[in-house]
Design a protein around this motif. Structure first.
Motif, PDB file in Angstrom:
ATOM      1  N   LYS A  72       0.745  -1.115  -0.641  1.00 54.26           N
ATOM      2  CA  LYS A  72      -0.148   0.182   0.110  1.00 54.26           C
ATOM      3  C   LYS A  72       0.396   1.461   0.394  1.00 54.26           C
ATOM      4  CE  LYS A  72      -3.593   1.765   1.984  1.00 54.26           C
ATOM      5  NZ  LYS A  72      -4.690   2.473   3.743  1.00 54.26           N
ATOM      6  N   THR A  73       1.673   1.325   0.922  1.00 63.56           N
ATOM      7  CA  THR A  73       2.592   2.763   0.494  1.00 63.56           C
ATOM      8  C   THR A  73       2.807   2.307  -0.562  1.00 63.56           C
ATOM      9  OG1 THR A  73       2.784   2.404   3.778  1.00 63.56           O
ATOM     10  CG2 THR A  73       4.592   3.687   2.453  1.00 63.56           C
ATOM     11  N   GLN A  74       4.319   1.407  -1.240  1.00 64.30           N
ATOM     12  CA  GLN A  74       4.782   1.797  -1.796  1.00 64.30           C
ATOM     13  C   GLN A  74       4.033   2.492  -3.450  1.00 64.30           C
ATOM     14  OE1 GLN A  74       5.320  -0.870   0.281  1.00 64.30           O
ATOM     15  NE2 GLN A  74       7.200  -0.126   0.765  1.00 64.30           N
ATOM     16  N   ILE A  75       2.415   1.563  -3.586  1.00 64.71           N
ATOM     17  CA  ILE A  75       1.377   1.909  -4.320  1.00 64.71           C
ATOM     18  C   ILE A  75       1.560   3.603  -4.330  1.00 64.71           C
ATOM     19  CG2 ILE A  75      -0.378   2.196  -5.247  1.00 64.71           C
ATOM     20  CD1 ILE A  75      -0.081  -1.599  -4.427  1.00 64.71           C
ATOM     21  N   SER A  76       1.580   3.782  -3.539  1.00 61.49           N
ATOM     22  CA  SER A  76       0.680   5.733  -3.136  1.00 61.49           C
ATOM     23  C   SER A  76       1.610   6.399  -2.959  1.00 61.49           C
ATOM     24  CB  SER A  76       0.268   5.910  -1.633  1.00 61.49           C
ATOM     25  OG  SER A  76      -0.617   4.488  -1.270  1.00 61.49           O
ATOM     26  N   LEU A  77       3.327   5.959  -2.954  1.00 63.98           N
ATOM     27  CA  LEU A  77       3.947   6.734  -3.398  1.00 63.98           C
ATOM     28  C   LEU A  77       4.715   6.430  -4.813  1.00 63.98           C
ATOM     29  CD1 LEU A  77       6.320   6.243   0.072  1.00 63.98           C
ATOM     30  CD2 LEU A  77       5.162   8.152  -0.552  1.00 63.98           C
ATOM     31  N   GLY A  78       4.247   5.201  -5.399  1.00 61.72           N
ATOM     32  CA  GLY A  78       4.963   5.048  -6.611  1.00 61.72           C
ATOM     33  C   GLY A  78       5.909   4.450  -6.720  1.00 61.72           C
ATOM     34  N   GLU A  79       6.315   3.957  -5.854  1.00 65.96           N
ATOM     35  CA  GLU A  79       8.112   3.643  -6.093  1.00 65.96           C
ATOM     36  C   GLU A  79       7.837   2.363  -5.695  1.00 65.96           C
ATOM     37  OE1 GLU A  79       9.712   5.780  -2.288  1.00 65.96           O
ATOM     38  OE2 GLU A  79       9.799   7.160  -3.704  1.00 65.96           O
ATOM     39  N   PHE A  80       8.383   1.001  -6.392  1.00 62.59           N
ATOM     40  CA  PHE A  80       7.940  -0.213  -6.483  1.00 62.59           C
ATOM     41  C   PHE A  80       9.744  -0.442  -6.005  1.00 62.59           C
ATOM     42  CE2 PHE A  80       4.588   1.292  -9.126  1.00 62.59           C
ATOM     43  CZ  PHE A  80       3.780   1.196  -8.526  1.00 62.59           C
ATOM     44  N   LYS A  81      10.115  -1.454  -5.591  1.00 60.78           N
ATOM     45  CA  LYS A  81      11.181  -2.775  -5.235  1.00 60.78           C
ATOM     46  C   LYS A  81      10.587  -3.529  -5.909  1.00 60.78           C
ATOM     47  CE  LYS A  81      11.462  -1.608  -0.697  1.00 60.78           C
ATOM     48  NZ  LYS A  81      11.318  -2.157   1.014  1.00 60.78           N
ATOM     49  N   PRO A  82      11.619  -3.845  -7.131  1.00 64.01           N
ATOM     50  CA  PRO A  82      11.413  -4.836  -7.762  1.00 64.01           C
ATOM     51  C   PRO A  82      11.186  -6.347  -7.131  1.00 64.01           C
ATOM     52  CG  PRO A  82      13.346  -4.193  -7.923  1.00 64.01           C
ATOM     53  CD  PRO A  82      12.839  -3.855  -6.171  1.00 64.01           C
ATOM     54  N   VAL A  83      10.491  -7.070  -7.599  1.00 63.96           N
ATOM     55  CA  VAL A  83       9.743  -7.900  -7.172  1.00 63.96           C
ATOM     56  C   VAL A  83      10.223  -9.198  -7.910  1.00 63.96           C
ATOM     57  CG1 VAL A  83       7.581 -10.292  -7.069  1.00 63.96           C
ATOM     58  CG2 VAL A  83       7.181  -7.149  -7.023  1.00 63.96           C
ATOM     59  N   ASN A  84      10.872 -10.152  -6.933  1.00 65.98           N
ATOM     60  CA  ASN A  84      12.030 -11.186  -7.132  1.00 65.98           C
ATOM     61  C   ASN A  84      11.306 -12.913  -7.617  1.00 65.98           C
ATOM     62  OD1 ASN A  84      14.063  -8.843  -7.883  1.00 65.98           O
ATOM     63  ND2 ASN A  84      14.707  -9.520  -5.664  1.00 65.98           N
ATOM     64  N   PHE A  85      10.159 -13.056  -7.417  1.00 67.38           N
ATOM     65  CA  PHE A  85       9.703 -13.917  -7.486  1.00 67.38           C
ATOM     66  C   PHE A  85       8.262 -13.913  -9.030  1.00 67.38           C
ATOM     67  CE2 PHE A  85      10.180 -12.902  -3.219  1.00 67.38           C
ATOM     68  CZ  PHE A  85      11.855 -14.657  -3.081  1.00 67.38           C
ATOM     69  N   GLY A  86       7.864 -15.508  -9.167  1.00 65.66           N
ATOM     70  CA  GLY A  86       6.923 -14.564 -10.896  1.00 65.66           C
ATOM     71  C   GLY A  86       5.954 -14.651  -9.969  1.00 65.66           C
ATOM     72  N   THR A  87       4.645 -14.529 -10.951  1.00 68.85           N
ATOM     73  CA  THR A  87       3.632 -14.696 -10.681  1.00 68.85           C
ATOM     74  C   THR A  87       3.119 -15.760  -9.953  1.00 68.85           C
ATOM     75  OG1 THR A  87       3.708 -13.369 -13.001  1.00 68.85           O
ATOM     76  CG2 THR A  87       1.353 -13.881 -11.104  1.00 68.85           C
ATOM     77  N   LYS A  88       2.659 -16.523 -10.403  1.00 71.38           N
ATOM     78  CA  LYS A  88       2.225 -17.798  -9.634  1.00 71.38           C
ATOM     79  C   LYS A  88       3.003 -18.183  -8.654  1.00 71.38           C
ATOM     80  CE  LYS A  88       2.019 -23.205 -10.028  1.00 71.38           C
ATOM     81  NZ  LYS A  88       2.501 -23.420  -8.212  1.00 71.38           N
ATOM     82  N   TYR A  89       4.205 -17.442  -7.955  1.00 73.03           N
ATOM     83  CA  TYR A  89       4.522 -17.735  -6.500  1.00 73.03           C
ATOM     84  C   TYR A  89       3.503 -16.453  -5.924  1.00 73.03           C
ATOM     85  CZ  TYR A  89       7.849 -17.038  -2.597  1.00 73.03           C
ATOM     86  OH  TYR A  89       8.149 -16.315  -1.380  1.00 73.03           O
ATOM     87  N   LEU A  90       3.284 -15.330  -6.061  1.00 73.75           N
ATOM     88  CA  LEU A  90       2.536 -14.614  -5.829  1.00 73.75           C
ATOM     89  C   LEU A  90       1.523 -15.081  -5.475  1.00 73.75           C
ATOM     90  CD1 LEU A  90       4.184 -11.392  -7.692  1.00 73.75           C
ATOM     91  CD2 LEU A  90       4.761 -12.266  -5.463  1.00 73.75           C
ATOM     92  N   VAL A  91       0.300 -15.712  -6.428  1.00 82.47           N
ATOM     93  CA  VAL A  91      -0.269 -16.667  -5.743  1.00 82.47           C
ATOM     94  C   VAL A  91      -0.623 -16.816  -4.830  1.00 82.47           C
ATOM     95  CG1 VAL A  91      -2.413 -17.493  -6.823  1.00 82.47           C
ATOM     96  CG2 VAL A  91      -1.005 -15.913  -8.416  1.00 82.47           C
ATOM     97  N   ASP A  92       0.267 -18.463  -4.802  1.00 82.28           N
ATOM     98  CA  ASP A  92       0.763 -18.936  -3.908  1.00 82.28           C
ATOM     99  C   ASP A  92       0.830 -18.423  -2.626  1.00 82.28           C
ATOM    100  OD1 ASP A  92       0.347 -20.721  -5.519  1.00 82.28           O
ATOM    101  OD2 ASP A  92       2.169 -21.461  -5.685  1.00 82.28           O
ATOM    102  N   LYS A  93       2.058 -18.076  -2.458  1.00 79.20           N
ATOM    103  CA  LYS A  93       2.029 -16.730  -0.957  1.00 79.20           C
ATOM    104  C   LYS A  93       0.807 -16.082  -0.951  1.00 79.20           C
ATOM    105  CE  LYS A  93       5.074 -14.106   1.327  1.00 79.20           C
ATOM    106  NZ  LYS A  93       6.292 -13.168   0.938  1.00 79.20           N
TER     107      LYS A  93
END
Length: 349
Positions: free
Chosen positions: A256-277
């Motif tokens: 939420k905070t990063q989205i509000s600021l528009g400052e995104f840290k790289p996501v080093n995992f695939g989308t499937k991992y994000l859905v599982d987690k």
């Protein structure tokens, strides 16, 4: 708004319903509708954004009948009617949904007259036990050149403050949330009040309209949203759609905070991992609020036809109060002791 504010089953049914016109164009519009619905849901329920913006335009059916539509060439009013049917099918009160439908039809009727105008449609929160939050939405509308621009303005104004704001533009009597929903306020354009932003300034809001959150949110969630849309398109089981939705919500909450600021840290995992987690647990439950009528010249039969509510065991469900002349809508299979507007007992039935 009901607790199930974003229903994955609805998105699937809506996408796969019969089409009219060019299939490629229709399905593209439906994909965009899913995206918009998801972003607006997240904006309200997970980011608590103050402003949003969307547009409607005129549509014309095969018989030459005109109406208000969004991306796809179908009447928006049908969504309000469907909301009534869904509530009643679940054995729940549809008073707010009926009022919203009546209010929207008033806006549509004015729109179809062809002139430019402004409107203020106030949606106070409903009962907390029905899943509503502590905030309201004031929908600021601007009609120009047969297009409707709407700015939903989230606020925590009291009912008394809503009455004071309504009194700035209307002599109508507003007492309940149903009154506000069923009676949008039409405002004639003038030199001082010529846009939705001018209405906002008039009612005392000092913050400027900012909808930059939408691009930031869509950028951060792009791959997850694409997975959800593809799952809807392929008729994926509802259980899996809910898992993807949970992942999208929980990831939004964490970022939420990063989205509000528009400052995104790289996501080093695939989308499937994000859905599982993030899809493995339910997000926090939050309440919400969202925010439709015919002119007095309409007959009861006109109301019945437009709303397609049908009679219940007591007969017709819409009728005018002999005291104030306003239209009442009975909840299904219930009688009224007093007018929903002026509280007169002359409507007792």
């Amino acid at each position: 708004m009901p607790k199930e504010a974003f229903n994955v089953g609805f998105e699937t049914a809506n996408y796969h319903r019969p089409i009219q016109g060019d299939a490629s164009t229709v399905f593209k519009a439906r994909e965009q509708e899913i995206r918009n619905n998801l972003l607006r849901y997240l904006g309200e329920y997970r980011l608590a954004v103050k402003f949003d913006e969307f547009y409607y335009q005129q549509g014309i059916d095969f018989f030459g009948q005109r109406y208000i539509r969004a991306e796809e060439d179908n009447p928006i009013r049908e969504k309000f009617k469907n909301a009534i049917r869904q509530k009643e099918a679940g054995g729940l009160s549809s008073k707010r949904e009926v009022a919203e439908c009546l209010g929207f039809e008033k806006i549509e009727q004015r729109f179809l007259q062809g002139d430019d105008f402004l409107f203020l449609w106030i949606s106070p929160p409903g009962r907390k036990e029905d899943g509503y939050g502590d905030y309201s939405f004031n929908f600021l509308g601007e009609v120009k050149d047969r297009k409707v621009r709407v700015i939903p303005y989230r606020n925590e104004l009291s009912m008394q403050k809503h009455k004071e704001i309504a009194g700035m533009f209307s002599n109508e009597r507003f007492e309940t949330d149903i009154d506000f929903l069923a009676h949008p306020i039409f405002i004639e354009k003038s030199e001082d009040t010529n846009s939705a932003e001018d209405i906002l300034i008039s009612i005392g809001e000092k913050e400027a309209v900012d909808t930059s959150w939408r691009n930031k949110l869509e950028t951060r969630l792009a791959s997850l949203i694409d997975i959800f849309i593809n799952a809807v398109k392929s008729n994926t089981p509802e259980s899996e759609l809910k898992r993807i939705k949970r992942a999208i919500e929980n990831f939004t909450i964490e970022e939420k905070t990063q989205i509000s600021l528009g400052e995104f840290k790289p996501v080093n995992f695939g989308t499937k991992y994000l859905v599982d987690k993030y899809g493995s647990y339910a997000p926090p439950v939050v309440g919400g609020s969202c925010g439709s009528s015919s002119s007095k010249s309409d007959t009861l039969m006109d109301f019945q036809s437009k709303l397609n509510l049908g009679n219940d065991k007591y007969g017709e469900r819409t009728f005018e109060c002999p005291e104030c002349g306003k239209t009442n809508v009975r909840p299904k299979d219930e009688l009224l002791k007093n007018c929903q507007h002026c509280n007169s007992s002359k409507v007792a039935c």
